[in-house]
Design an enzyme around this catalytic site. Structure first.
Site, PDB file in Angstrom:
ATOM      1  N   ASN A   1     -26.366 -25.153  -4.269  1.00  0.00           N
ATOM      2  CA  ASN A   1     -26.672 -26.292  -3.394  1.00  0.00           C
ATOM      3  C   ASN A   1     -26.953 -27.488  -4.296  1.00  0.00           C
ATOM      4  O   ASN A   1     -28.002 -27.555  -4.925  1.00  0.00           O
ATOM      5  CB  ASN A   1     -27.896 -25.939  -2.534  1.00  0.00           C
ATOM      6  CG  ASN A   1     -28.380 -27.110  -1.699  1.00  0.00           C
ATOM      7  OD1 ASN A   1     -27.718 -28.143  -1.614  1.00  0.00           O
ATOM      8  ND2 ASN A   1     -29.545 -26.960  -1.082  1.00  0.00           N
TER       9      ASN A   1
ATOM     10  N   LYS B   1     -27.512 -30.474  -3.443  1.00  0.00           N
ATOM     11  CA  LYS B   1     -28.400 -31.469  -2.824  1.00  0.00           C
ATOM     12  C   LYS B   1     -27.814 -32.879  -3.031  1.00  0.00           C
ATOM     13  O   LYS B   1     -26.592 -33.010  -3.022  1.00  0.00           O
ATOM     14  CB  LYS B   1     -29.820 -31.315  -3.375  1.00  0.00           C
ATOM     15  CG  LYS B   1     -30.303 -29.856  -3.280  1.00  0.00           C
ATOM     16  CD  LYS B   1     -31.749 -29.656  -3.591  1.00  0.00           C
ATOM     17  CE  LYS B   1     -32.105 -28.173  -3.471  1.00  0.00           C
ATOM     18  NZ  LYS B   1     -33.510 -27.896  -3.658  1.00  0.00           N
TER      19      LYS B   1
ATOM     20  N   HIS C   1     -32.365 -26.053   5.782  1.00  0.00           N
ATOM     21  CA  HIS C   1     -33.017 -26.103   4.464  1.00  0.00           C
ATOM     22  C   HIS C   1     -34.398 -26.742   4.619  1.00  0.00           C
ATOM     23  O   HIS C   1     -34.574 -27.667   5.420  1.00  0.00           O
ATOM     24  CB  HIS C   1     -32.159 -26.914   3.487  1.00  0.00           C
ATOM     25  CG  HIS C   1     -32.627 -26.754   2.074  1.00  0.00           C
ATOM     26  ND1 HIS C   1     -33.732 -27.410   1.588  1.00  0.00           N
ATOM     27  CD2 HIS C   1     -32.165 -25.980   1.060  1.00  0.00           C
ATOM     28  CE1 HIS C   1     -33.922 -27.050   0.324  1.00  0.00           C
ATOM     29  NE2 HIS C   1     -32.985 -26.182  -0.016  1.00  0.00           N
TER      30      HIS C   1
ATOM     31  N   GLU D   1     -35.922 -28.804   2.937  1.00  0.00           N
ATOM     32  CA  GLU D   1     -35.954 -30.254   2.706  1.00  0.00           C
ATOM     33  C   GLU D   1     -35.520 -31.009   3.958  1.00  0.00           C
ATOM     34  O   GLU D   1     -35.938 -32.147   4.173  1.00  0.00           O
ATOM     35  CB  GLU D   1     -35.081 -30.607   1.490  1.00  0.00           C
ATOM     36  CG  GLU D   1     -35.759 -30.176   0.201  1.00  0.00           C
ATOM     37  CD  GLU D   1     -34.817 -29.862  -0.942  1.00  0.00           C
ATOM     38  OE1 GLU D   1     -33.633 -30.234  -0.880  1.00  0.00           O
ATOM     39  OE2 GLU D   1     -35.294 -29.232  -1.911  1.00  0.00           O
TER      40      GLU D   1
ATOM     41  N   GLU E   1     -36.015 -18.933   1.176  1.00  0.00           N
ATOM     42  CA  GLU E   1     -36.391 -19.899   0.142  1.00  0.00           C
ATOM     43  C   GLU E   1     -37.852 -20.308   0.347  1.00  0.00           C
ATOM     44  O   GLU E   1     -38.136 -21.198   1.162  1.00  0.00           O
ATOM     45  CB  GLU E   1     -35.507 -21.149   0.237  1.00  0.00           C
ATOM     46  CG  GLU E   1     -34.044 -20.898  -0.028  1.00  0.00           C
ATOM     47  CD  GLU E   1     -33.339 -22.145  -0.552  1.00  0.00           C
ATOM     48  OE1 GLU E   1     -32.646 -22.026  -1.560  1.00  0.00           O
ATOM     49  OE2 GLU E   1     -33.504 -23.226   0.024  1.00  0.00           O
TER      50      GLU E   1
ATOM     51  N   GLY F   1     -37.595 -25.853  -6.890  1.00  0.00           N
ATOM     52  CA  GLY F   1     -37.697 -26.916  -7.898  1.00  0.00           C
ATOM     53  C   GLY F   1     -38.992 -26.911  -8.691  1.00  0.00           C
ATOM     54  O   GLY F   1     -39.305 -27.890  -9.371  1.00  0.00           O
TER      55      GLY F   1
ATOM     56  N   SER G   1     -35.949 -21.700  -7.587  1.00  0.00           N
ATOM     57  CA  SER G   1     -36.108 -21.567  -9.041  1.00  0.00           C
ATOM     58  C   SER G   1     -35.358 -20.369  -9.626  1.00  0.00           C
ATOM     59  O   SER G   1     -35.838 -19.728 -10.565  1.00  0.00           O
ATOM     60  CB  SER G   1     -37.593 -21.523  -9.432  1.00  0.00           C
ATOM     61  OG  SER G   1     -38.212 -22.766  -9.108  1.00  0.00           O
TER      62      SER G   1
ATOM     63  N   GLY H   1     -31.120 -26.597  -8.704  1.00  0.00           N
ATOM     64  CA  GLY H   1     -30.965 -27.279  -9.998  1.00  0.00           C
ATOM     65  C   GLY H   1     -30.024 -26.585 -10.970  1.00  0.00           C
ATOM     66  O   GLY H   1     -29.201 -27.236 -11.626  1.00  0.00           O
TER      67      GLY H   1
HETATM   68  O1  LIG Z   1     -33.549 -25.351  -2.622  1.00  0.00           O
HETATM   69  C1  LIG Z   1     -32.902 -24.612  -3.353  1.00  0.00           C
HETATM   70  C2  LIG Z   1     -31.526 -24.225  -3.018  1.00  0.00           C
HETATM   71  O2  LIG Z   1     -31.199 -24.543  -1.699  1.00  0.00           O
HETATM   72  C3  LIG Z   1     -33.471 -24.090  -4.602  1.00  0.00           C
HETATM   73  O3  LIG Z   1     -33.608 -25.135  -5.493  1.00  0.00           O
HETATM   74  P1  LIG Z   1     -33.987 -24.827  -7.033  1.00  0.00           P
HETATM   75  O4  LIG Z   1     -33.051 -23.722  -7.485  1.00  0.00           O
HETATM   76  O5  LIG Z   1     -33.758 -26.122  -7.736  1.00  0.00           O
HETATM   77  O6  LIG Z   1     -35.401 -24.365  -7.032  1.00  0.00           O
END
Ligand SMILES: O=C(CO)COP(=O)(O)O
Length: 242
Positions: free
Chosen positions: A8, A10, A95, A97, A163, A169, A201, A223
């Site tokens: 992802n 983002k 998600h 976010e 998640e 993150g 992560s 990330g």
């Molecule tokens: O939100 C995520 C994937 O959708 C996870 O993000 P990270 O791998 O950066 O922690």
């Protein structure tokens, strides 16, 4: 079932980021191995170009969100039909976010998952608890409520991504025991054969251990999916067909 390793991106990636996918495919020897599925969900601006470039490669392209409706007066939104038209195969819905920043309720997430089916896409439905909920011993209860509100009732295939919000993150991850407990719980609430991804992560250094946990059928990577040097070892860490 084949594990699914999904990236992802983002709100990251301009057109030049295609070089990272080219590098990933080169590391994979031209295509992903037959025993695992690799998905990249770039920003919406890149979905069509990436899907056109990789239609013959064993890498799939997905969207990061979709509107529940097929079309209409919804400035700035993208429908599942538009993603499918652009060549996407999957779409992430719910998600954290988006749940946090855009007030998405479980009912909206469910409507988005149903929109994905309508357009012929496979939804990746995200759930996960906050730090306070985990520390208050409420993780299973919260995720259970998200599942009952967000999962579609049709017989169509979907993917669930667990998640934990506090792991996204941050470099923090739940213990293997906690991931295992949650994935067993989600397994008990989903149709047989549903792929369950862990996200939060996931890095080259912890991917093998996490992907070996029972009922973990892949990863949703933020990330570490942006650079081929980080994403490739995660793709490789997945066990083959399970
Ligand atoms: O939100 C995520 C994937 O959708 C996870 O993000 P990270 O791998 O950066 O922690």
């Amino acid at each position: 079932m084949k594990p699914l390793i999904a990236g992802n991106w983002k709100m990251n990636g301009l057109a030049g980021a295609k070089g990272e996918i080219d590098a990933l495919i080169a590391k994979l020897g031209g295509s992903a191995p037959d025993d695992r599925e690799v998905l990249i969900c770039p920003p919406a601006t890149l979905v069509a170009a990436f899907a056109a470039s990789y239609s013959d490669e064993a890498i799939q392209i997905g969207g990061q969100d979709c509107h529940p409706l097929a079309s209409g007066a919804h400035t700035g939104d993208i429908s599942a039909e538009m993603l499918a038209d652009a060549g996407a195969a999957y779409v992430i819905v719910g998600h954290s976010e988006r749940r946090a920043d855009h007030g998405e309720t479980d009912a909206i997430v469910k409507a988005k998952a149903e929109a994905a089916f309508r357009a012929g896409l496979t939804p990746i439905i995200c759930v996960g608890e906050t730090k306070d909920e985990r520390e208050g011993g409420k993780a299973l209860e919260i995720v259970g409520a998200q599942l009952s509100g967000s999962l579609p009732e049709t017989g169509e295939t979907y993917v669930v991504a667990y998640e934990p919000v506090w792991a996204i993150g941050t470099g923090l991850t739940p213990t293997n025991h906690d991931i295992s407990e949650m994935h067993d719980f989600i397994r008990s609430k989903t149709p047989e054969g549903t792929r369950l991804l862990y996200g939060g992560s996931v890095k080259p250094g912890n991917a093998k251990e996490i992907l070996a946990i029972s009922n973990v059928n892949g990863a949703l990577v933020g990330g570490a999916s942006l650079k081929a040097d980080d994403f490739y070892p995660i793709v490789e860490a997945a066990p083959g067909e399970m």
